[in-house]
Design an enzyme around this catalytic site. Structure first.
Site, PDB file in Angstrom:
ATOM      1  N   ARG A 289      -6.745  -6.369  13.307  1.00  0.00           N
ATOM      2  CA  ARG A 289      -5.356  -6.796  13.553  1.00  0.00           C
ATOM      3  C   ARG A 289      -5.063  -6.898  15.053  1.00  0.00           C
ATOM      4  O   ARG A 289      -3.974  -6.549  15.508  1.00  0.00           O
ATOM      5  CB  ARG A 289      -4.347  -5.823  12.906  1.00  0.00           C
ATOM      6  CG  ARG A 289      -4.422  -5.732  11.392  1.00  0.00           C
ATOM      7  CD  ARG A 289      -4.041  -7.056  10.736  1.00  0.00           C
ATOM      8  NE  ARG A 289      -3.800  -6.924   9.314  1.00  0.00           N
ATOM      9  CZ  ARG A 289      -4.728  -7.008   8.371  1.00  0.00           C
ATOM     10  NH1 ARG A 289      -5.986  -7.240   8.696  1.00  0.00           N
ATOM     11  NH2 ARG A 289      -4.403  -6.893   7.100  1.00  0.00           N
TER      12      ARG A 289
ATOM     13  N   SER B 237       2.112  -6.107   4.840  1.00  0.00           N
ATOM     14  CA  SER B 237       1.972  -4.702   5.245  1.00  0.00           C
ATOM     15  C   SER B 237       2.870  -4.443   6.442  1.00  0.00           C
ATOM     16  O   SER B 237       2.775  -5.146   7.449  1.00  0.00           O
ATOM     17  CB  SER B 237       0.540  -4.420   5.688  1.00  0.00           C
ATOM     18  OG  SER B 237      -0.369  -4.679   4.652  1.00  0.00           O
TER      19      SER B 237
ATOM     20  N   GLU C 265       2.762  -3.012  11.858  1.00  0.00           N
ATOM     21  CA  GLU C 265       1.845  -4.144  11.966  1.00  0.00           C
ATOM     22  C   GLU C 265       2.579  -5.379  12.468  1.00  0.00           C
ATOM     23  O   GLU C 265       2.084  -6.085  13.334  1.00  0.00           O
ATOM     24  CB  GLU C 265       1.201  -4.386  10.607  1.00  0.00           C
ATOM     25  CG  GLU C 265      -0.053  -5.207  10.732  1.00  0.00           C
ATOM     26  CD  GLU C 265      -0.210  -6.165   9.614  1.00  0.00           C
ATOM     27  OE1 GLU C 265       0.789  -6.714   9.140  1.00  0.00           O
ATOM     28  OE2 GLU C 265      -1.366  -6.372   9.213  1.00  0.00           O
TER      29      GLU C 265
HETATM   30  N1  EPU Z   1      -2.706   2.342  -2.355  1.00  0.00           N
HETATM   31  C1  EPU Z   1      -1.839   3.347  -2.732  1.00  0.00           C
HETATM   32  N2  EPU Z   1      -0.543   2.999  -3.008  1.00  0.00           N
HETATM   33  C2  EPU Z   1      -0.108   1.709  -2.937  1.00  0.00           C
HETATM   34  C3  EPU Z   1      -0.997   0.697  -2.577  1.00  0.00           C
HETATM   35  C4  EPU Z   1      -2.306   1.033  -2.275  1.00  0.00           C
HETATM   36  O1  EPU Z   1      -2.193   4.510  -2.792  1.00  0.00           O
HETATM   37  O2  EPU Z   1       1.078   1.495  -3.202  1.00  0.00           O
HETATM   38  C5  EPU Z   1      -4.096   2.727  -2.035  1.00  0.00           C
HETATM   39  C6  EPU Z   1      -5.009   2.402  -3.182  1.00  0.00           C
HETATM   40  O3  EPU Z   1      -5.859   3.497  -3.401  1.00  0.00           O
HETATM   41  C7  EPU Z   1      -5.824   1.225  -2.681  1.00  0.00           C
HETATM   42  C8  EPU Z   1      -5.803   1.425  -1.180  1.00  0.00           C
HETATM   43  O4  EPU Z   1      -4.538   2.042  -0.915  1.00  0.00           O
HETATM   44  O5  EPU Z   1      -7.120   1.272  -3.185  1.00  0.00           O
HETATM   45  C9  EPU Z   1      -5.900   0.112  -0.441  1.00  0.00           C
HETATM   46  O6  EPU Z   1      -4.878  -0.766  -0.915  1.00  0.00           O
HETATM   47  P1  EPU Z   1      -4.995  -2.350  -0.745  1.00  0.00           P
HETATM   48  O7  EPU Z   1      -6.258  -2.823  -1.358  1.00  0.00           O
HETATM   49  O8  EPU Z   1      -3.747  -2.968  -1.224  1.00  0.00           O
HETATM   50  O9  EPU Z   1      -5.169  -2.544   0.807  1.00  0.00           O
HETATM   51  P2  EPU Z   1      -4.335  -1.991   2.068  1.00  0.00           P
HETATM   52  O10 EPU Z   1      -5.278  -1.227   2.919  1.00  0.00           O
HETATM   53  O11 EPU Z   1      -3.095  -1.260   1.649  1.00  0.00           O
HETATM   54  C10 EPU Z   1      -4.923  -4.053   3.536  1.00  0.00           C
HETATM   55  C11 EPU Z   1      -4.218  -5.044   4.404  1.00  0.00           C
HETATM   56  C12 EPU Z   1      -3.520  -6.109   3.567  1.00  0.00           C
HETATM   57  C13 EPU Z   1      -4.566  -6.820   2.741  1.00  0.00           C
HETATM   58  C14 EPU Z   1      -5.261  -5.757   1.856  1.00  0.00           C
HETATM   59  C15 EPU Z   1      -6.377  -6.330   1.032  1.00  0.00           C
HETATM   60  C16 EPU Z   1      -3.594  -3.789   6.397  1.00  0.00           C
HETATM   61  C17 EPU Z   1      -2.475  -3.180   7.188  1.00  0.00           C
HETATM   62  N3  EPU Z   1      -3.247  -4.348   5.238  1.00  0.00           N
HETATM   63  O12 EPU Z   1      -3.932  -3.351   2.784  1.00  0.00           O
HETATM   64  O13 EPU Z   1      -2.955  -7.062   4.466  1.00  0.00           O
HETATM   65  O14 EPU Z   1      -4.005  -7.819   1.922  1.00  0.00           O
HETATM   66  O15 EPU Z   1      -5.839  -4.735   2.700  1.00  0.00           O
HETATM   67  O16 EPU Z   1      -7.475  -6.574   1.859  1.00  0.00           O
HETATM   68  O17 EPU Z   1      -4.743  -3.762   6.836  1.00  0.00           O
HETATM   69  C18 EPU Z   1      -0.980  -7.663   5.639  1.00  0.00           C
HETATM   70  O18 EPU Z   1      -1.627  -7.453   6.669  1.00  0.00           O
HETATM   71  O19 EPU Z   1       0.219  -8.023   5.668  1.00  0.00           O
HETATM   72  C19 EPU Z   1      -1.623  -7.422   4.351  1.00  0.00           C
HETATM   73  C20 EPU Z   1      -0.969  -7.552   3.198  1.00  0.00           C
END
Ligand code: EPU
Length: 346
Positions: free
Chosen positions: A168, A241, A338
């Protein structure tokens, strides 16, 4: 836009930011030709205050009104500039919608961007924070970024290795007043190893009944997952995010994991760093689905702040600060936003 740009006063930005915050710009300038940027930047309305460059408005929060002019780049061409049976290089203007670009490349039989389907925003914003999802970052496929250098008044071609891409982050994000991205050139293979190891993609493809996926199938799986997990900004204001997944030392990650073994963590930018799941920590603090007035946290994803209608930027920022404070009190990890904050600092 006969002279290549158009200016309007007291412009409401509500439809130009996906949070749907009703901020007002003293001046809005829409620019249709990068060659006009020098002229636009010399306008007295722009000279008064540092201007804000606005793409799709999908990664910023107007915590207050922007103090100076807002410049929107209104350029929308995509062209293939080099082609071979193995790969193609294409150039897309800053104003092209990112998701439209991803689908266009897949329709041309080009692969690489499939995991980045359905990310809101414009192509010009993509390199700035090196957008990433499902195990792919944009920077991996960028060959050159074309940017207007405000120091010299020239259009520059920056090869990917001069762009400082990281999680990012990029040289454009670190020097927000220096560059205006006007176009991006991508080098995309026609065949490459599809990335389906990220949690959920393989299962989604199985649920779709696809056993031998092509890049387009992976994009469709990503679209289905995103639609389920992330609120649609057309229906409810949000900027994806709101917090970055915090990068901590492997040692600290280990210490936190011994107390919270279920906390997901991911590979960091360097071997001795780990990225922790901010969503998990926020959910553990009880914020998922929280709402106060029109400012809230999405029911479907704890990392996404939402505007249920008429929340102000200040209300959304106030909620974000309370969330970060509570995560810090419990986990000792400080969350950083972010999206770009306009009219406030973190
Ligand atoms: N999780 C929770 N609660 C929630 C959602 C997720 O505990 O409400 C946990 C779950 O265990 C899940 C883990 O968090 O396995 C990761 O969740 P997710 O796969 O949704 O990924 P993220 O790390 O929360 C990042 C990016 C997203 C991107 C997703 C998928 C960042 C800040 N965000 O989210 O990017 O779509 O991975 O690759 O790195 C964005 O930047 O706006 C964005 C949506």
């Amino acid at each position: 836009m006969s002279q290549g740009w158009r200016i309007s006063a007291d412009a409401c930005l509500r439809s130009r930011n996906t949070f749907g915050v009703a901020a007002v710009a003293p001046w809005l300038i829409e620019v249709g030709d990068p060659q006009q940027l020098a002229e636009v930047l010399a306008l007295p309305q722009v000279q008064a205050h540092a201007p804000l460059l606005l793409g799709g408005g999908s990664n910023l929060l107007f915590a207050g009104n922007p103090p100076g002019a807002v410049i929107a780049l209104d350029m929308h061409r995509i062209e293939i500039i080099q082609d071979s049976p193995e790969a193609a290089t294409l150039r897309a203007d800053s104003g092209v919608q990112w998701h439209a670009l991803v689908m266009w490349t897949l329709q041309q039989g080009l692969a690489g961007l499939e995991n980045l389907a359905l990310i809101p925003g414009t192509t010009g914003a993509a390199p700035i924070q090196n957008i990433g999802a499902y195990g792919t970052e944009t920077g991996e496929f960028i060959q050159t970024v074309i940017a207007f250098d405000r120091g010299t008044g020239m259009l520059l071609r920056l090869p990917a290795d001069a762009c400082g891409f990281a999680y990012r982050d990029s040289v454009f994000k670190r020097n927000p007043d220096q560059y205006i991205v006007t176009a991006v050139e991508f080098r995309l293979p026609r065949r490459h190893a599809l990335r389906m190891d990220y949690a959920g993609i393989a299962d989604e493809l199985a649920a779709m009944g696809v056993s031998d996926p092509a890049a387009m199938d992976v994009a469709n799986a990503v679209i289905r997952i995103r639609r389920r997990k992330l609120p649609d900004p057309e229906l409810i204001g949000n900027a994806g995010s709101f917090f970055k997944n915090p990068m901590v030392s492997a040692e600290l990650a280990q210490a936190i994991a011994s107390e919270y073994p279920a906390l997901p963590s991911f590979r960091g930018d360097t071997p001795d760093a780990r990225k922790l799941s901010a969503a998990w920590m926020i959910e553990a603090c009880g914020w998922k689905g929280f709402r106060e007035g029109d400012a809230g946290v999405a029911d479907s994803h704890a990392l996404v702040l939402v505007n249920h209608g008429h929340a102000s930027g200040a209300q959304l920022l106030g909620l974000a600060r309370r969330i970060a404070d509570s995560v810090y009190a419990r986990f000792g990890v400080w969350l950083e936003p972010e999206p770009k904050l306009v009219g406030a600092s973190w």
